[in-house]
Design an enzyme around this catalytic site. Structure first.
Site, PDB file in Angstrom:
ATOM      1  N   HIS A   1       8.102   3.875   9.636  1.00  0.00           N
ATOM      2  CA  HIS A   1       7.792   3.071  10.820  1.00  0.00           C
ATOM      3  C   HIS A   1       6.540   3.633  11.489  1.00  0.00           C
ATOM      4  O   HIS A   1       6.396   4.857  11.606  1.00  0.00           O
ATOM      5  CB  HIS A   1       8.977   3.111  11.795  1.00  0.00           C
ATOM      6  CG  HIS A   1       8.761   2.291  13.024  1.00  0.00           C
ATOM      7  ND1 HIS A   1       8.840   0.904  13.001  1.00  0.00           N
ATOM      8  CD2 HIS A   1       8.451   2.639  14.294  1.00  0.00           C
ATOM      9  CE1 HIS A   1       8.587   0.445  14.216  1.00  0.00           C
ATOM     10  NE2 HIS A   1       8.346   1.478  15.011  1.00  0.00           N
TER      11      HIS A   1
ATOM     12  N   GLN B   1      -1.686   8.256   7.267  1.00  0.00           N
ATOM     13  CA  GLN B   1      -0.664   9.302   7.337  1.00  0.00           C
ATOM     14  C   GLN B   1       0.648   8.853   6.691  1.00  0.00           C
ATOM     15  O   GLN B   1       1.361   9.672   6.105  1.00  0.00           O
ATOM     16  CB  GLN B   1      -0.427   9.717   8.799  1.00  0.00           C
ATOM     17  CG  GLN B   1      -1.657  10.304   9.476  1.00  0.00           C
ATOM     18  CD  GLN B   1      -2.242  11.474   8.708  1.00  0.00           C
ATOM     19  OE1 GLN B   1      -1.509  12.355   8.250  1.00  0.00           O
ATOM     20  NE2 GLN B   1      -3.561  11.489   8.540  1.00  0.00           N
ATOM     21  N   GLU B   2       0.960   7.561   6.794  1.00  0.00           N
ATOM     22  CA  GLU B   2       2.139   7.035   6.107  1.00  0.00           C
ATOM     23  C   GLU B   2       2.062   7.335   4.615  1.00  0.00           C
ATOM     24  O   GLU B   2       3.052   7.714   3.981  1.00  0.00           O
ATOM     25  CB  GLU B   2       2.251   5.513   6.318  1.00  0.00           C
ATOM     26  CG  GLU B   2       2.612   5.092   7.723  1.00  0.00           C
ATOM     27  CD  GLU B   2       2.749   3.573   7.831  1.00  0.00           C
ATOM     28  OE1 GLU B   2       3.162   2.932   6.848  1.00  0.00           O
ATOM     29  OE2 GLU B   2       2.427   3.028   8.909  1.00  0.00           O
TER      30      GLU B   2
ATOM     31  N   SER C   1       0.828  -1.208   0.000  1.00  0.00           N
ATOM     32  CA  SER C   1       0.000   0.000   0.000  1.00  0.00           C
ATOM     33  C   SER C   1       0.864   1.261   0.000  1.00  0.00           C
ATOM     34  O   SER C   1       0.519   2.260  -0.643  1.00  0.00           O
ATOM     35  CB  SER C   1      -0.970  -0.003   1.183  1.00  0.00           C
ATOM     36  OG  SER C   1      -0.297   0.175   2.410  1.00  0.00           O
ATOM     37  N   ASN C   2       1.998   1.238   0.704  1.00  0.00           N
ATOM     38  CA  ASN C   2       2.906   2.385   0.629  1.00  0.00           C
ATOM     39  C   ASN C   2       3.533   2.492  -0.759  1.00  0.00           C
ATOM     40  O   ASN C   2       3.729   3.595  -1.270  1.00  0.00           O
ATOM     41  CB  ASN C   2       3.985   2.299   1.709  1.00  0.00           C
ATOM     42  CG  ASN C   2       3.562   2.978   3.007  1.00  0.00           C
ATOM     43  OD1 ASN C   2       3.134   4.122   3.005  1.00  0.00           O
ATOM     44  ND2 ASN C   2       3.674   2.259   4.112  1.00  0.00           N
TER      45      ASN C   2
ATOM     46  N   ILE D   1      15.414  -7.445   8.740  1.00  0.00           N
ATOM     47  CA  ILE D   1      16.443  -6.543   9.253  1.00  0.00           C
ATOM     48  C   ILE D   1      17.616  -6.588   8.271  1.00  0.00           C
ATOM     49  O   ILE D   1      18.055  -7.662   7.864  1.00  0.00           O
ATOM     50  CB  ILE D   1      16.929  -7.006  10.640  1.00  0.00           C
ATOM     51  CG1 ILE D   1      15.754  -7.126  11.596  1.00  0.00           C
ATOM     52  CG2 ILE D   1      18.008  -6.064  11.150  1.00  0.00           C
ATOM     53  CD1 ILE D   1      15.334  -5.889  12.264  1.00  0.00           C
TER      54      ILE D   1
ATOM     55  N   MET E   1       9.961  -6.790   5.747  1.00  0.00           N
ATOM     56  CA  MET E   1      10.017  -7.350   7.096  1.00  0.00           C
ATOM     57  C   MET E   1      11.315  -8.105   7.377  1.00  0.00           C
ATOM     58  O   MET E   1      11.329  -9.145   8.025  1.00  0.00           O
ATOM     59  CB  MET E   1       8.809  -8.264   7.332  1.00  0.00           C
ATOM     60  CG  MET E   1       7.468  -7.579   7.119  1.00  0.00           C
ATOM     61  SD  MET E   1       7.288  -6.029   8.028  1.00  0.00           S
ATOM     62  CE  MET E   1       7.200  -6.652   9.700  1.00  0.00           C
TER      63      MET E   1
END
Length: 205
Positions: free
Chosen positions: A112, A176-177, A16-17, A95, A93
Site C-alpha cells: 500500500h 520503494q515499493e 510493475s510490482n 476488496i 483493485m
C-alpha cells in the site's frame, strides 16, 4: 530438494510490482516461482507481462459473476489449480472478503502506498498531501478482513516534497515499493516471518 514456493499474483493494472518480483526471482534473490497471474480486467498489462514470459495468465472478470463470493470462488479455484502457496496482491483493485482471506490465512500479502495505518484505501498519495504530511511511504502487510489493516511486515518512508503532486509522490513511492515487496516475499519464502498477534517478527537466518 524442497518444492519451491509458488506465488499467485493478483493484479488489475500495469504489473510493475509484478515485474519487480519477477526480476528478483530471475536474479536468484527470491527462491520461488510465479505459478499464475490473475487479473479482474481482461485488458490489464499484467496479463500481457505474464503471457510474454510463458507464465499462466488468467482473467477472472468480476462482471461475469453474480456475487462477490462466486467471483472469489473462481479466484480460489485458479489459485488451487496452480498450487499457489502465497497470494500476492500487486495493484489488485478489489476488496477481498473474509471468505477469501480465510482460504489463505496469513498467506496473502499486499503493498500500500502509505505508511499504514495512515491513509488507507484509495488515493493514499493525495490523502497524504491534503493532510500536510511531511513523510509518506509504502507498507507491505499481510491481508486480514479489514481495508489495509493487516499485520505490517515492512515499511519504507518517502519524504513529501513542497512541490509534490499526487503523481510525483506516487512515482517516488513506487520506486520503494519495487524494493521492499520482493524483500518481504523473500523473508516469507525463507520462513523468517513469525506472526505473534499483530506483530510480525523477522527471524534471523
Amino acid at each position: 530438494m524442497a518444492k519451491p514456493i509458488v506465488l499467485g499474483v493478483l493484479a488489475s493494472g500495469r504489473g510493475s510490482n509484478l515485474q519487480s518480483i519477477l526480476d528478483a526471482i530471475n536474479s536468484g534473490e527470491i527462491s520461488a516461482e510465479v505459478g499464475v497471474v490473475i487479473s479482474d480486467k481482461p485488458e490489464a498489462n499484467a496479463l500481457k507481462r505474464a503471457a510474454d514470459l510463458n507464465i499462466a495468465a488468467v482473467c477472472v472478470d468480476r462482471k461475469q459473476y453474480k456475487s462477490q463470493q462466486d467471483f472469489e470462488q473462481a479466484l480460489i479455484k485458479q489459485l488451487q489449480l496452480y498450487k499457489v502457496d502465497l497470494v500476492i496482491l500487486a495493484g489488485f483493485m478489489r476488496i477481498l472478503s473474509s471468505y477469501f482471506v480465510n482460504a489463505y490465512p496469513n498467506k496473502i500479502m499486499n503493498i500500500h502506498p502509505s505508511l499504514l495505518p495512515a491513509f488507507p484505501g484509495k488515493n493514499a498519495q493525495q490523502q497524504a498531501l491534503l493532510y500536510g504530511a511531511k513523510v509518506s511511504g509504502c507498507t507491505v502487510h499481510f491481508v486480514d478482513e479489514g481495508m489495509d489493516t493487516g499485520p505490517i511486515i515492512l515499511q519504507q518512508p518517502v519524504p513529501v516534497l513542497a512541490d509534490d503532486t499526487p503523481e510525483s509522490l506516487a512515482a517516488r513511492i513506487l520506486q520503494q515499493e519495487h524494493m521492499i515487496y520482493p524483500q518481504a516475499i523473500k523473508f516469507f519464502v525463507e520462513g523468517r516471518l513469525q506472526l505473534e498477534g499483530r506483530l510480525v517478527k523477522l527471524l534471523s537466518k
